[in-house]
Design an enzyme around this catalytic site. Sequence first.
Site, PDB file in Angstrom:
ATOM      1  N   PHE A  78      17.924 -43.893 -45.370  1.00 55.54           N
ATOM      2  CA  PHE A  78      17.267 -44.989 -44.641  1.00 55.54           C
ATOM      3  C   PHE A  78      15.767 -45.061 -44.905  1.00 55.54           C
ATOM      4  O   PHE A  78      15.153 -46.104 -44.704  1.00 55.54           O
ATOM      5  CB  PHE A  78      17.430 -44.791 -43.122  1.00 55.54           C
ATOM      6  N   ALA A  79      15.158 -43.903 -45.268  1.00 48.60           N
ATOM      7  CA  ALA A  79      13.691 -43.842 -45.293  1.00 48.60           C
ATOM      8  C   ALA A  79      13.117 -44.870 -46.252  1.00 48.60           C
ATOM      9  O   ALA A  79      13.612 -45.047 -47.364  1.00 48.60           O
ATOM     10  CB  ALA A  79      13.263 -42.435 -45.724  1.00 48.60           C
ATOM     11  N   TYR A 100       8.760 -55.907 -51.752  1.00 53.49           N
ATOM     12  CA  TYR A 100       9.718 -55.162 -50.928  1.00 53.49           C
ATOM     13  C   TYR A 100      11.136 -55.319 -51.472  1.00 53.49           C
ATOM     14  O   TYR A 100      11.839 -54.333 -51.738  1.00 53.49           O
ATOM     15  CB  TYR A 100       9.644 -55.642 -49.471  1.00 53.49           C
TER      16      TYR A 100
END
Length: 329
Positions: free
Chosen positions: A74-75, A142
């Site tokens: 998840f990080a 992103y």
Amino acid sequence: MMKLLVTGGAGYVGSHTVRVLCRAGHDVTVFDNLSQGHRQAVDAAATFVDGDLGDAGAVESVFAGGSFDGVLHFAGSLNVGESVAQPLSYYRNNVVCSVNLLEAMERHHVRRMVFSSTCATYGQVDGTPVTEETAQVPISPYGRSKLAIEWAMRDSVAAWGLGCTALRYFNAAGAAADGGLGEDHDPEIHLIPIILEVAAGKRDHIQIFGDDYPTPDGTCVRDYVHVDDLAEVHRLAIETQVAGDFRAFNVGTGLGSSVKQVVDAARDVTGHPIPAVHVERRPGDPAIIYADASKAQEHLNWTPEYRSLSDIIATAWAWHRQHPNGFDG
Ligand code: UFG
């Protein structure tokens, strides 16, 4: 029972998933640098390691002591606007850190993984439901950083037998039904928690970014999926993951809701008038993006329990009222 490493397990989706994994009887180690996560969000049944994926030595030592059966990753950084201003920090924190993690997995023969990907890897879509076959043409650093990680994983599947599921989240929302966990970002950038800050008296009004989109009411349409449903799909994915296989699933409800519909639902749930001000469009927002989530239903037997926007917002509102200052309050 599996021995699982969860990176970013102190974050929003990570912490809800850790809890589901612990309750299912798995042995969970959380690895998180607490840059965005909260120590208090980590389930008491999990082992917590304060560590940074950018520190290859720290990653090696957690694997050396672990014998993990799998990893849930998840990080990462998730603010689209920030990624435009600081792209290299996104490539470092998302791509380079994921490569460190994959290298340690290869060295230690850990071949099962679930990765937090995003609908932002699809970019500007045409307004029809997004399937996993929709072309991935991300429009922000992103989104590109997350797509680059997907490719590092796919290439690892071919080269050394990694097995990996990329879960492409739509808009994660809500909080654990019992009020014990919730969303606490600083700064807060997401629509529902910002609206609830208005209801809680912390902001005067909500800004609606754009009301002239080609949508039924002119505001952007998104697919809001409850965080506990997201947590559950991670459990199903890791439990069914085999080595040497890559899978990608959209994780949404398949229902589109406009910004105005979200504000109206929040007015109903909170009883607060929630003043809204219409402002310019936010650069980079697709008009409509919602999932065709049938593949996850078919292959993972996953059905989201929360299908009503009001029910999702009600769980978030319960969390906000009980934790007006988030985890630290
Ligand atoms: N919005 C407002 N006012 C606000 C905040 C948001 O009108 O104050 C609108 C946005 O323009 C958008 C919708 O509310 O139309 C949802 O915005 P969020 O910021 O909550 O979520 P996004 O859809 O922008 O982001 C989500 C994920 C990201 C992912 C992105 C891909 O949170 O990780 O989808 O589109 F990159």
